[in-house]
Design a protein around this motif. Sequence first.
Motif, short mmCIF file in Angstrom:
data_model
loop_
_atom_site.label_atom_id
_atom_site.label_comp_id
_atom_site.label_asym_id
_atom_site.label_seq_id
_atom_site.Cartn_x
_atom_site.Cartn_y
_atom_site.Cartn_z
N MET A 36 30.04 -4.31 17.34
CA MET A 36 29.10 -4.12 16.43
C MET A 36 29.70 -4.05 15.01
SD MET A 36 25.97 -1.45 16.88
CE MET A 36 25.16 -1.79 18.04
N THR A 37 28.99 -4.84 14.11
CA THR A 37 29.72 -4.78 12.82
C THR A 37 29.48 -3.69 12.09
OG1 THR A 37 27.80 -5.59 11.84
CG2 THR A 37 29.43 -7.37 12.53
N ARG A 38 30.05 -3.33 11.05
CA ARG A 38 30.02 -1.87 10.32
C ARG A 38 28.65 -1.72 9.55
NH1 ARG A 38 33.42 1.81 8.07
NH2 ARG A 38 32.54 2.56 6.05
N SER A 39 28.27 -2.79 9.15
CA SER A 39 26.77 -2.82 8.61
C SER A 39 25.81 -2.54 9.57
CB SER A 39 26.44 -4.19 7.85
OG SER A 39 26.22 -5.09 8.41
N ARG A 41 26.06 -0.97 12.62
CA ARG A 41 26.36 0.32 12.83
C ARG A 41 25.54 1.40 12.00
NH1 ARG A 41 32.40 1.47 13.32
NH2 ARG A 41 32.30 -0.62 13.37
N GLU A 301 19.57 -7.15 7.06
CA GLU A 301 20.87 -6.80 7.25
C GLU A 301 21.94 -8.08 7.70
OE1 GLU A 301 22.89 -4.30 6.29
OE2 GLU A 301 20.96 -3.61 5.63
#
Lengths: 355, 287
Positions: A36-39, A41, A301
């Motif tokens: 899962m990408t940081r953004s 998350r 996002e």
Amino acid sequence: MSMSMRKKRAIGGLVTYLMVIAAYLVCQYLLATGGMTRSLRGQLVPICVWVVMAVSLNLVVGVSGELSLGHAGFMSVGAFSGIVASGWMLGAFQLENEVVRLLLSMIVGGVFAGIAGVLIGIPVLRLRGDYLAIVTLAFGEIIRNVINCLYISIDQGRLHFAFNDSNIPGELLVSGPKGGVGIDTIATFGMGFTLILFTLFVVQNLVNSRSGRAIMATRDSRIAAESVGINITKYKMMAFVTSAVLAGMAGALYGLNFSTVAASKFKFDTSILVLVFVVLGGIGSIRGSIIAATLLTILPEVLRAFSDYRMLVYAVVLIVVMLATNSPFLSVRLQRVKALLRRRNTNPGKEGEAA
Amino acid sequence: MTQQHKRQSDTKMVPVPSHSIVPERDVDKRPVLETRHLGVEFGGLKAVEDFNLTIGQTEIAGLIGPNGAGKTTVFNLLTKVYQPTTGVVILDGKDTAGMNAVQANKLGIARTFQNIRLFGNMTVEENVRIGLHNQVKYGMFSGIFRLPAYWKQEKKQHEKALELLSIFDMQGMAQYRAGSLPYGAQRRLEIVRALATHPKLLLLDEPAAGMNPHETEELMENIIKIRDRFQIAVMLIEHDMNLVMGICEGICVLNYGRIIAKGTASEIQQNPTVIEAYLGKRKEGRA
């Protein structure tokens, strides 16, 4: 072999729970494997918050049939009372346990939003239709403007309140237009998931009970509901306040997810955003609200480059949906498509052949 | 108890002080409904004027009149949908001045509607359960958290709903969507829903509208059955003269918002004013 409506509804409710649990497990899996990408998350808690907001607004708009445009107001009451409660519990009682503090803060947020719901509901629920929408809109703005002038600080375990005056002793928790500052970000995805389950539990059980039937009766026919002795105001109020409590809990979770939260976060746009979730998900459909809220929170996002146009797209989508549902030209075609799909669904053999 | 009302009611009607008549069996009991000089004005237009009526405790009363005579307005006044501008409505001995529709229902008046107002998207059983709202109760929290009260009262509601539906032999339809029922069944369901509120006076607004003669015949028997079983009074608005003359004991004729005649079926049929106003200018007044 037609299934009874009652059974169908029970299964539908169960499917919604399972859908949420499955989504949670998938997210946990992605988190564990680092898929899962940081953004994204960072969006997990907000998604939970918007889902709860959408489901709770659906209780007012879909189940009790009144258009409320001030839902963000209750969210903001919940957010700031939650922030203050969390700061106070830390300052006055050294309550370090984050889960307990978060839980208690959310309860405080819900209670305060519920009180706001009662106070606003008393005058507002005497109105009907458009007038009710206009007045709830105004109340949402009033709440935001009041919080915009509010200063709350904590000094040696005691809370200090001031209005339009930042010269109060101690460390500021809520600082006027800056909103909540120096927040201990204790919100967790797990608690968000729990709140969604709790919301589903409350809303679905309420709808399938004596009170829920009374609420729906007042929506379907005011005169008929009165003729069988149902107190309209009481049940409209019940839906309105329950919805406010849930929005307040979501607000507290939201507030405790960021280190700063300004009151301007909860303006009219936010109420409309939640309404868009409800309308796009299908008014009265709880599962639809969940899906719409999730998708519309993730999409900006994912399409970060276009996020400037988000409100523009919402406006266009809303207008298109309104046109589509009111236009006889489109509705005839939509029904044809639906009939086609239904035929395919009831004929699994044919589908197999096609595959 | 009167048994046969096949063609015409044979109840002996006796006068009471308020210039009305009630069945002889009810004369010593408190009337279920009494109105005195009841009237309502809409912006200067007198929709109903000087409406005086007494209904006995187990009477089946009829309210007839040409279209636009104000019959439904009378129902709306009795059920407190409208507040009267003059006069009083006394329900079971209690003055209803200042009450709203909910309080009137709790006092014992229930009604059906001329244009059916069912909760169309809910099931037949749920419609009856809504009627049972004030009869089988539990709180919101018991409902949300599924406390024992929920299970107990839901079961009771279910049993009562089926029992009430069995009056019209509709138990089999309990799980159907109310809006999908045929017209006649929807009318019957409205009666069941009204009965579920445990009324003392049941108001039926054109119960036979849209029914075929066979269904109407059944409905007549069922209205009498309901009266006998629940020992309540029934007042009905109806254009079907076979039904009105067949089961109504006291009949009240309304024209231009005023009562032009009161009496038994045979008296009404021979009343020249009624014949002129309602049935047209004919020598013989049987419709």
